[in-house]
Design an enzyme around this catalytic site. Structure first.
Site, PDB file in Angstrom:
ATOM      1  CG  HIS A 127      50.252 -12.144 -28.609  1.00  0.00           C
ATOM      2  ND1 HIS A 127      51.674 -12.295 -27.312  1.00  0.00           N
ATOM      3  CD2 HIS A 127      50.147 -10.922 -29.080  1.00  0.00           C
ATOM      4  CE1 HIS A 127      52.318 -11.240 -28.338  1.00  0.00           C
ATOM      5  NE2 HIS A 127      51.364 -11.046 -29.088  1.00  0.00           N
TER       6      HIS A 127
ATOM      7  CB  CYS B 245      55.517 -16.599 -27.989  1.00  0.00           C
ATOM      8  SG  CYS B 245      56.161 -17.130 -27.051  1.00  0.00           S
TER       9      CYS B 245
HETATM   10  C1  CIR Z   1      56.623  -8.930 -25.864  1.00  0.00           C
HETATM   11  O1  CIR Z   1      56.452  -8.437 -24.625  1.00  0.00           O
HETATM   12  O2  CIR Z   1      56.363  -8.606 -27.224  1.00  0.00           O
HETATM   13  C2  CIR Z   1      57.721 -10.160 -25.785  1.00  0.00           C
HETATM   14  N1  CIR Z   1      58.462 -10.398 -24.254  1.00  0.00           N
HETATM   15  C3  CIR Z   1      56.973 -11.963 -25.202  1.00  0.00           C
HETATM   16  C4  CIR Z   1      56.087 -12.162 -26.084  1.00  0.00           C
HETATM   17  C5  CIR Z   1      55.531 -13.462 -26.363  1.00  0.00           C
HETATM   18  N2  CIR Z   1      54.863 -13.435 -27.413  1.00  0.00           N
HETATM   19  C6  CIR Z   1      53.649 -14.423 -27.643  1.00  0.00           C
HETATM   20  O3  CIR Z   1      52.749 -15.122 -26.548  1.00  0.00           O
HETATM   21  N3  CIR Z   1      53.336 -14.570 -28.657  1.00  0.00           N
END
Ligand code: CIR
Length: 268
Positions: free
Chosen positions: A175, A262
């Site tokens: 992201h 996140c």
């Molecule tokens: C994903 O791949 O969506 C989750 N395992 C990790 C999301 C992390 N989100 C973020 O950095 N905003």
């Protein structure tokens, strides 16, 4: 450190603790299987840190059907007066948004506009870097141009401008906010691959040493900056510039592509 401005001033946070099947979530890194008990302890310490920053922390119920739901930031983008529910770019995460709708609406109170990204738009909150009254929106493998366009239109009435940064060629980040963060309205933190991006021209940028790139995903919360532990050069640089970092263990979330931002939705 500049005086605290509204984009870094928060009173509340929504979080969702990891579930026992946390390790079944999505990941693109090969750092091993997370230790769920350790992830739960790290999450509890994260919530304590938010409280230490002065926030009231509301924990939403666990969602075992969605092992990535602890990465709650991806489900909404909140600016003063507007809450935008996202449409996550990973199909397995689409169902996470419904339960955030009620919590975010209630927490933001009457008078807040609630909007929603709709198909064919996709948007993950982790792709949105709020910097003063401007949103940098990452075009990623999760967020598309239509999602970015809808978000920009939803926040414009609240006085926010927006621009996009295509990160699809930067393999090291999932992201935008994994590599670009605002720590006050006059300073961005960025990894090398983003620091010289034309979209940031004229903006003061603190570069994170390449060996410490994971530390870029720090979070300014009121007078403190939450920082992943284990990155001494970045930590020292923050202190030298007058910030007050607060280190947190993130090893188990990192294994699932997660960072500090996140793990919460921070509300004004
Ligand atoms: C994903 O791949 O969506 C989750 N395992 C990790 C999301 C992390 N989100 C973020 O950095 N905003």
């Amino acid at each position: 450190m500049s005086p605290l401005t509204s984009s870094h001033r928060f009173t509340r946070a929504l979080v969702r603790p990891p579930t026992p099947n946390f390790a079944e979530g999505l990941t693109s890194v090969s750092l091993g299987t997370p230790d769920v008990a350790c992830a739960m302890a790290q999450h509890a310490a994260y919530c304590d840190a938010l409280r230490a920053c002065g926030l009231a922390v509301e924990a939403l119920p666990p969602q075992p059907a969605f092992p990535d739901a602890t990465f709650i930031e991806d489900t909404a983008v909140i600016v003063p007066g507007v809450a935008v529910l996202t449409r996550p770019g990973a199909a397995s995460r689409l169902g996470e948004v419904a339960s955030v709708r009620d919590a975010a609406t209630r927490a933001m109170g009457a008078g807040c506009m609630v909007r929603e990204i709709v198909a064919p738009g996709t948007l993950d909150g982790g792709d949105v870097c709020e910097h003063g009254r401007h949103l940098f929106i990452g075009i990623s493998h999760r967020t598309n141009g239509e999602g970015a366009r809808q978000l920009a239109a939803f926040v414009a009435p609240a006085g926010y401008t927006a621009s996009t940064i295509d990160i699809r060629g930067i393999d090291s980040i999932l992201h935008l906010k994994s590599g670009l963060v605002s720590i006050d309205d006059e300073l961005l933190v960025a990894i090398d691959e983003l620091a010289a991006h034309p979209a940031l021209a004229g903006q003061p940028v603190l570069r994170v040493p390449p060996a410490e790139a994971y530390a870029a995903n720090c979070v300014r919360v009121n007078d403190r900056v939450l920082v992943a532990e284990g990155y001494p050069r970045f930590l020292g640089e923050l202190r030298r510039r007058g910030f007050a970092p607060l280190e947190l263990g993130m090893s188990e979330f990192r294994k699932m592509d997660g960072g500090l931002s996140c793990l919460s939705l921070r509300l004004p």
